[in-house]
Design a protein around this motif. Structure first.
Motif, PDB file in Angstrom:
ATOM      1  N   TYR A 131       0.831  -1.336  -0.032  1.00  0.00           N
ATOM      2  CA  TYR A 131       0.098   0.023  -0.164  1.00  0.00           C
ATOM      3  C   TYR A 131       0.906   1.092  -0.059  1.00  0.00           C
ATOM      4  O   TYR A 131       1.729   1.440   1.080  1.00  0.00           O
ATOM      5  CB  TYR A 131      -0.859  -0.225   1.295  1.00  0.00           C
ATOM      6  CG  TYR A 131      -1.860   1.246   1.351  1.00  0.00           C
ATOM      7  CD1 TYR A 131      -2.921   1.432   0.496  1.00  0.00           C
ATOM      8  CD2 TYR A 131      -1.523   2.099   2.403  1.00  0.00           C
ATOM      9  CE1 TYR A 131      -3.768   2.440   0.585  1.00  0.00           C
ATOM     10  CE2 TYR A 131      -2.469   3.107   2.459  1.00  0.00           C
ATOM     11  CZ  TYR A 131      -3.403   3.241   1.608  1.00  0.00           C
ATOM     12  OH  TYR A 131      -4.398   4.583   1.807  1.00  0.00           O
ATOM     13  N   HIS A 132       0.677   2.138  -0.901  1.00  0.00           N
ATOM     14  CA  HIS A 132       1.507   3.282  -1.332  1.00  0.00           C
ATOM     15  C   HIS A 132       0.957   4.338  -1.930  1.00  0.00           C
ATOM     16  O   HIS A 132       0.200   4.136  -2.968  1.00  0.00           O
ATOM     17  CB  HIS A 132       2.769   3.004  -1.922  1.00  0.00           C
ATOM     18  CG  HIS A 132       3.888   3.980  -2.039  1.00  0.00           C
ATOM     19  ND1 HIS A 132       4.648   4.475  -1.111  1.00  0.00           N
ATOM     20  CD2 HIS A 132       4.248   4.694  -3.265  1.00  0.00           C
ATOM     21  CE1 HIS A 132       5.245   5.423  -1.758  1.00  0.00           C
ATOM     22  NE2 HIS A 132       5.284   5.674  -2.907  1.00  0.00           N
ATOM     23  N   TRP A 150       6.293  -2.604  -8.916  1.00  0.00           N
ATOM     24  CA  TRP A 150       4.945  -2.466  -8.433  1.00  0.00           C
ATOM     25  C   TRP A 150       3.989  -1.710  -9.361  1.00  0.00           C
ATOM     26  O   TRP A 150       4.652  -0.886 -10.018  1.00  0.00           O
ATOM     27  CB  TRP A 150       5.130  -1.414  -6.997  1.00  0.00           C
ATOM     28  CG  TRP A 150       5.795  -2.010  -5.729  1.00  0.00           C
ATOM     29  CD1 TRP A 150       7.142  -1.656  -5.545  1.00  0.00           C
ATOM     30  CD2 TRP A 150       5.294  -3.006  -4.811  1.00  0.00           C
ATOM     31  NE1 TRP A 150       7.215  -2.466  -4.263  1.00  0.00           N
ATOM     32  CE2 TRP A 150       6.472  -3.246  -3.906  1.00  0.00           C
ATOM     33  CE3 TRP A 150       4.157  -3.491  -5.006  1.00  0.00           C
ATOM     34  CZ2 TRP A 150       6.208  -4.203  -3.035  1.00  0.00           C
ATOM     35  CZ3 TRP A 150       3.930  -4.333  -3.816  1.00  0.00           C
ATOM     36  CH2 TRP A 150       4.904  -4.753  -2.629  1.00  0.00           C
ATOM     37  N   TRP A 151       2.829  -2.317  -9.460  1.00  0.00           N
ATOM     38  CA  TRP A 151       1.695  -1.584 -10.271  1.00  0.00           C
ATOM     39  C   TRP A 151       0.517  -1.481  -9.569  1.00  0.00           C
ATOM     40  O   TRP A 151       0.152  -2.380  -8.707  1.00  0.00           O
ATOM     41  CB  TRP A 151       1.309  -2.864 -11.386  1.00  0.00           C
ATOM     42  CG  TRP A 151       2.440  -2.796 -12.434  1.00  0.00           C
ATOM     43  CD1 TRP A 151       3.478  -3.423 -12.504  1.00  0.00           C
ATOM     44  CD2 TRP A 151       2.476  -2.238 -13.773  1.00  0.00           C
ATOM     45  NE1 TRP A 151       4.352  -3.428 -13.566  1.00  0.00           N
ATOM     46  CE2 TRP A 151       3.648  -2.772 -14.394  1.00  0.00           C
ATOM     47  CE3 TRP A 151       1.529  -1.363 -14.361  1.00  0.00           C
ATOM     48  CZ2 TRP A 151       4.046  -1.821 -15.619  1.00  0.00           C
ATOM     49  CZ3 TRP A 151       1.883  -0.771 -15.673  1.00  0.00           C
ATOM     50  CH2 TRP A 151       2.961  -1.038 -16.329  1.00  0.00           C
ATOM     51  N   PRO A 152      -0.238  -0.570  -9.696  1.00  0.00           N
ATOM     52  CA  PRO A 152      -1.745  -0.331  -9.004  1.00  0.00           C
ATOM     53  C   PRO A 152      -2.546  -1.382  -9.402  1.00  0.00           C
ATOM     54  O   PRO A 152      -2.408  -1.843 -10.656  1.00  0.00           O
ATOM     55  CB  PRO A 152      -1.811   1.252  -9.615  1.00  0.00           C
ATOM     56  CG  PRO A 152      -0.867   1.805 -10.023  1.00  0.00           C
ATOM     57  CD  PRO A 152       0.068   0.656 -10.410  1.00  0.00           C
ATOM     58  N   GLU A 206      -2.787   3.913  -2.783  1.00  0.00           N
ATOM     59  CA  GLU A 206      -2.998   2.957  -3.829  1.00  0.00           C
ATOM     60  C   GLU A 206      -2.523   1.596  -3.365  1.00  0.00           C
ATOM     61  O   GLU A 206      -1.494   1.446  -2.811  1.00  0.00           O
ATOM     62  CB  GLU A 206      -2.261   3.306  -5.127  1.00  0.00           C
ATOM     63  CG  GLU A 206      -2.945   4.491  -6.072  1.00  0.00           C
ATOM     64  CD  GLU A 206      -2.243   4.504  -7.110  1.00  0.00           C
ATOM     65  OE1 GLU A 206      -2.831   4.566  -8.221  1.00  0.00           O
ATOM     66  OE2 GLU A 206      -0.881   4.524  -7.345  1.00  0.00           O
ATOM     67  N   LYS A 244      -1.217  -1.880  -4.418  1.00  0.00           N
ATOM     68  CA  LYS A 244      -0.192  -2.042  -5.401  1.00  0.00           C
ATOM     69  C   LYS A 244       0.125  -3.720  -5.299  1.00  0.00           C
ATOM     70  O   LYS A 244       0.058  -4.248  -4.350  1.00  0.00           O
ATOM     71  CB  LYS A 244       0.909  -1.165  -5.305  1.00  0.00           C
ATOM     72  CG  LYS A 244       0.681   0.207  -5.691  1.00  0.00           C
ATOM     73  CD  LYS A 244       1.914   1.070  -5.818  1.00  0.00           C
ATOM     74  CE  LYS A 244       1.462   2.450  -6.140  1.00  0.00           C
ATOM     75  NZ  LYS A 244       2.646   3.383  -6.348  1.00  0.00           N
TER      76      LYS A 244
END
Length: 257
Positions: A29-30, A146-148, A33, A35
């Motif tokens: 979580y970043h 990392w991808w949303p 969002e 991810k």
């Protein structure tokens, strides 16, 4: 796919449980969002979740933990098995491309190798605090990023479905387990944990009701510390109560937000 070693031993059926894979959906979580950590094999345009085959010397849970450790550098992360995936067509379309990746990396799979055949995947999701992760690309990875969850790239095999089902499981489990502990820093504000739960559930939660339910559960406690974030904005910090957290993780709770 296991990236610890890319050589002929990768195809040795004496080392691995044939036709059984573990796929691990690693969530972080970043920036408000949720991810997911994805890998893109060499010479490929599509992405996959972190995964690998099960060695005969390990359990599927150990394999899932090892997969998470290899990609994040972190041990003993929270993980949960949520489904298995098995279908003769689930990997058929993309395996020719993967075979080409092996060859381009200088490794020639035997023509009758089980690794190029139909495998059943046991799927886990893993939760980790984003800021603690040291992303570690393996020798078979062109990229590891990392991808949303809401903006996934093109995915190989049935991995878009695996992520979709992992998110469903996470949304179900968040009502019964205090899994925010795994995704937030050790100290956080009420707006931060409120935003986390809204992001995961994909809906707006009444702020007062959310805070009341969370505080009455006893799993978080208010600290005598504040975070200064601007004029007239100094919210109190909170943290998870570890003993209550461990009990809730073991026995379950119900957070009916």
């Amino acid at each position: 796919m296991d990236t610890t070693a890319l050589d002929a031993s990768y195809f040795d059926e004496q080392l691995y449980v044939k036709h059984v894979a573990v796929d691990n959906v690693i969530f972080g979580y970043h920036d408000r969002e949720l991810k997911v950590l994805l890998q893109r094999p060499n010479y490929q345009q599509k992405w996959t979740v972190a995964g690998g085959y099960v060695r005969k010397t390990e359990s599927v849970e150990e394999a899932a933990h090892n997969i998470a450790f290899l990609r994040t550098g972190l041990k003993d992360l929270f993980l949960e098995q949520f489904r298995s995936f098995g279908n003769p067509s689930r990997t058929k379309e993309d395996w020719l491309a993967i075979k080409k990746s092996f060859e381009n990396a200088g490794v020639q799979p035997p023509p009758d190798s089980w690794i190029l055949d139909y495998s059943v995947s046991i799927a886990f999701y893993t939760l980790t605090e984003f800021s603690l992760v040291s992303v570690q690309k393996g020798p078979f990875d062109e990229a590891l990023e990392w991808w949303p969850v809401a903006q996934l790239p093109p995915m190989m095999f049935d991995h878009a479905l695996i992520i979709e089902e992992a998110l469903k499981a996470l949304r179900r489990d968040i009502y019964h387990y205090p899994i925010g502990y795994e995704l937030l820093p050790r100290k956080f504000t009420l707006p931060e944990i409120h935003s986390l739960y809204e992001t995961i559930l994909g809906k707006t939660l009444d702020n007062r009701n959310f805070t009341r339910k969370l505080m009455s559960s006893g799993i978080i406690k208010k600290l005598d510390e504040i975070r200064s974030i601007g004029a007239h904005r100094s919210p109190y910090l909170y943290k998870f109560e570890k003993k209550k957290y461990d009990a809730a993780l073991k026995n379950g709770i119900f957070l009916g937000f």
